[in-house]
Design an enzyme around this catalytic site. Structure first.
Site, PDB file in Angstrom:
ATOM      1  N   HIS A   1      -5.240   6.143 -67.492  1.00 52.18           N
ATOM      2  CA  HIS A   1      -4.039   6.804 -67.704  1.00 52.18           C
ATOM      3  C   HIS A   1      -4.062   8.157 -67.065  1.00 52.18           C
ATOM      4  CE1 HIS A   1      -0.211   7.711 -69.728  1.00 52.18           C
ATOM      5  NE2 HIS A   1      -0.880   9.039 -70.194  1.00 52.18           N
TER       6      HIS A   1
ATOM      7  N   HIS B   1       5.194   6.098 -72.191  1.00 51.22           N
ATOM      8  CA  HIS B   1       4.611   6.350 -73.770  1.00 51.22           C
ATOM      9  C   HIS B   1       4.460   5.059 -74.532  1.00 51.22           C
ATOM     10  CE1 HIS B   1       2.734   9.628 -76.598  1.00 51.22           C
ATOM     11  NE2 HIS B   1       1.965   9.670 -75.690  1.00 51.22           N
TER      12      HIS B   1
END
Length: 766
Positions: A62, A113
């Site tokens: 990420h 998200h």
């Protein structure tokens, strides 16, 4: 997305689940054995626990983009210049910044998200909004609007969608509403592939004067490093960084403590406090806290500066005094910022923070030795080159291969599917698609968002584009749209990415804006699957080529991988956001044609663009037959540019267009439905000039088309305009009445149509 940096490229080695390395501390933090060895080589010694924690979160998928950097670097080949001028900041910064004229600049970015929003839907979505807002704030801009691009499993999936969807929508609305930011658009899409792995992509737009631009760098030896905002707690430790870098198993995740907890009221104070700090001219560098927390903020600030940084970690204000230094470094507690301030400005900085009831403390200073040093109660626990943490992590050349099933998928076109055989079946198909989950009314979602707070929202239209005023004296504004059809991307990821860009570009242009730039959120499955990496590589290549053809840059964005449950990846979903500038928002082109009052003449309705038999991957094939196969529509990017130029001139410059609605999912039929229901004004159309087959005319999803309406007196001017821009123009009919009529075919009363269109989400969510 970060700028690519030179780093060794590693061959990837898959590790079996029973790899004994999984029992080692570094493996528990998500590091592979070769990554741990690389850390030891960099340091020339064994890392401390704090260093290991810092490297693990910063080298996660990420944060480091280690599987995607080799493909993302091609976006740097696109000229960093928009149709109205050079970019002020681009790839590598927190968000791209664009000059829009009159001394104004706008910044925008979209990020994911996803996994946190499945684990804890409300907080996952809420903190996704909070994080992207702080990215915009950190550029020196005032956040002015948000959007969201959401994808869920089937609407009738009781155990999944009906748990996740309400929480995500409440989280997006709850956080944004409390901040006083209008939500001006986005998407809500349902598909089986997102079952167990929803996509929650949040976008924010901010505005500033050119001179207000701030960058994330720590420069000037002796300058102080100040943390301000919320205290650091145990929530979100390894959250976005590690949680987003793994694949869910079939039973879903059990990582609830890894999800951050947001406080929008604290964020509102943080926004106003930060803007006053900028206005005071006392911020030499700034970075928001997102994924990887203090590890990210310190290493990225130091790496981007011209020196180093010394931090005393025990000075960090804590909500939980039992946290270990490793946990403090990894915590992703929300509503926190880090600033670099000259020593003489520290008292003023702290006084402004106190005024806004925002806690602040000096935790360190900028040094000249090029090292990031972190002490804990007088003991050095981190001593690293910050670039090795922030930028020089592993870069993987993941194996990629066109999947064996791709040929069979593309060969299985929609030609053999049963089509409506009568006018009545055509009528029923229009109603069925209008009521389908992906085409129905989104009011159940958007009514939970405050779309008009602050009074500058011009257009807040889900699935089309949003528009907001920047300057009340000149009516300068911007328009933003997000789009992606994951079915098209699965059929052909290169073409699918281009179609996503073309649709967002067209949506922005339909309102009268000039498209300027792109931010992307690339959502894919596991990078350890060669088929997924092939999809990703093809999508990046397609997006780069399309940006070159359209003459607009990629300003930045986000990559989200490991979006799959067990062995089943999501549809490849390269979401593309396009931002455009509007000279005068009072002249914006509505998406629905005007109502016709009394004896007033109706408006003339036209179709811009050509219609081909593009039904593979269409909403019709999906809804009626549950079918996915064939080839997606071919996109003509030069035709898209000519169409956009026509829409801008016809709307902003000539004022000809009474309405403009792009054609995408559901084709002409859905565009007619939404244009009619916008003001409950009917229409009578003749499809003979569109296509010889009325079914194709109604449901084909050929790109590069827009449904427009003009006053009868402006027909000749529109005809001349279309000819000048070399855009095909087909007359369809005239507006008026309360019925949608297809000549020689069928008619649908608008009340019946509206009832079908509006009922789906409220009934499902009841």
């Amino acid at each position: 997305m970060p700028a690519p940096h030179a780093a060794p490229v590693l061959d990837t080695v898959s590790h079996a689940a029973d790899d004994p390395g999984r029992e080692l501390p570094w493996a528990e933090l998500g590091l592979k054995s070769e990554e741990y060895q690389k850390i030891r080589e960099i340091l020339g010694r064994r890392p401390t626990g704090a260093e290991l924690a810092m490297y693990s979160v910063m080298w996660s998928e990420h944060c480091s983009y280690k599987s995607s950097k080799v493909h993302l670097k091609q976006f740097g080949e696109i000229p960093q210049e928009t149709p109205v001028g050079p970019m002020l900041a681009g790839i590598g910064e927190n968000a791209g910044v664009l000059d829009i004229g009159q001394g104004y600049a706008v910044t925008f970015k979209i990020e994911s998200h996803n996994h946190p929003s499945y684990v804890e839907p409300y907080q996952g979505a809420a903190t996704g909004v909070g994080g992207i807002v702080r990215d915009i704030l950190a550029m020196g801009a005032r956040p002015i609007a948000v959007m969201d691009s959401l994808r869920f499993g089937p609407l009738d999936a009781d155990g999944d969608t009906r748990r996740v969807l309400p929480g995500v929508v409440a989280g997006v609305g709850g956080y944004g509403n409390c901040l006083g930011l209008p939500n001006i658009g986005g998407e809500v899409v349902f598909d089986e592939s997102y079952l167990g792995n929803p996509l929650v992509n949040a976008l924010c737009v901010g505005v500033m004067r050119h001179e207000d631009l701030h960058l994330a760098k720590a420069s000037g030896a002796g300058n102080k490093v100040i943390m301000y905002g919320a205290r650091t707690g145990g929530d979100g430790i390894g959250g976005a960084s590690i949680l987003a870098s793994v694949t869910f198993d079939e039973d879903g995740p059990a990582k609830r403590p890894s999800v951050q907890v947001g406080d929008p009221f604290m964020e509102k104070l943080l926004i106003e406090c930060t803007l006053e700090l900028f206005a005071a001219g006392i911020v030499a560098g700034i970075q928001d806290f997102g994924a990887a927390g203090i590890s990210c903020a310190t290493s990225e600030l130091a790496a981007a500066g011209d020196g180093g940084m010394h931090v005393e970690l025990d000075k960090v204000l804590l909500r939980d005094p039992t946290l270990s230094p490793e946990e403090i470094l990894m915590s992703e507690s929300q509503e926190r910022m880090m600033a670099v301030v000259e020593p003489g400005d520290v008292d003023t900085f702290l006084a402004i923070c106190e005024k806004w009831d925002v806690e602040a403390t000096v935790i360190g200073e900028v040094t000249g030795d090029g090292r990031l040093v972190v002490d804990w109660h007088g003991e050095t626990i981190v001593d690293v080159d910050p670039r090795t943490v922030a930028h020089d992590g592993p870069v993987y050349q993941r194996p990629l291969a066109r999947p064996d099933w791709q040929d069979a998928l593309q060969a299985d076109g929609s030609g053999a599917l049963a089509r409506p055989a009568s006018e009545e079946e055509l009528r029923e198909t229009v109603l069925r698609l209008a009521a389908s989950p992906n085409l129905c009314d989104r009011s159940w979602v958007t009514d939970q968002y405050d779309r008009y707070v602050r009074g500058n929202t011009v257009l807040a239209q889900p699935s089309d584009s949003g528009m907001i005023r920047i300057d009340e004296s000149t009516n300068l504004g911007v328009s933003v749209a997000t789009d992606c059809n994951g079915r098209f991307a699965k059929l052909d990821p290169y073409a699918g990415a281009q179609l996503a860009l073309a649709e967002a570009y067209r949506n922005v242009a339909a309102g009268g804006a000039v498209p300027l730039a792109v931010s992307d959120c690339l959502n894919f499955g596991s990078p350890e699957d060669p088929a997924v990496m092939w999809q990703f590589a093809e999508a990046c290549r397609g997006l780069k080529d399309a940006c070159l053809a359209l003459g607009i840059p990629v300003t930045g964005g986000n990559v989200s991988l490991y979006n799959q449950t067990a062995e089943t990846p999501i549809l490849p979903t390269p979401v593309v956001a396009v931002l455009g500038v509007v000279d005068d928002v009072t002249k914006r082109t509505p998406s629905a044609w005007p109502s016709v009052e009394g004896d007033q003449p109706g408006h003339r309705v036209f179709l811009l663009g050509e219609t081909r038999e593009d039904l593979d991957g269409s909403e019709w094939a999906h809804v009626v037959h549950g079918h996915l196969g064939g080839l997606p529509p071919a996109v003509d990017l030069d035709a898209e540019k000519r169409l956009a130029a026509l829409l801008h001139e016809g709307g902003q410059e000539l004022g000809l267009l009474a309405s403009a609605h792009d054609l995408s999912d559901g084709g002409l039929a859905q565009a007619l439905v939404e244009s009619a229901l916008g003001n409950l004004c009917g229409v009578r159309v003749d499809l003979a000039g569109v296509h010889a087959d009325p079914f194709v005319a109604l449901f084909a999803e050929t790109p590069g088309r827009v449904l427009v309406s003009v006053a009868a007196a402006d027909v000749d001017a529109l005809t001349d305009l279309a000819a000048r821009h070399d855009v095909p123009l087909t007359g369809l009919g005239v507006t008026g009445g309360d019925v949608l009529v297809v000549d020689g075919g069928f008619e649908i009363n608008l009340l019946e149509l509206r009832s079908a269109w509006m009922a789906t989400l409220p009934v499902a969510m009841a």
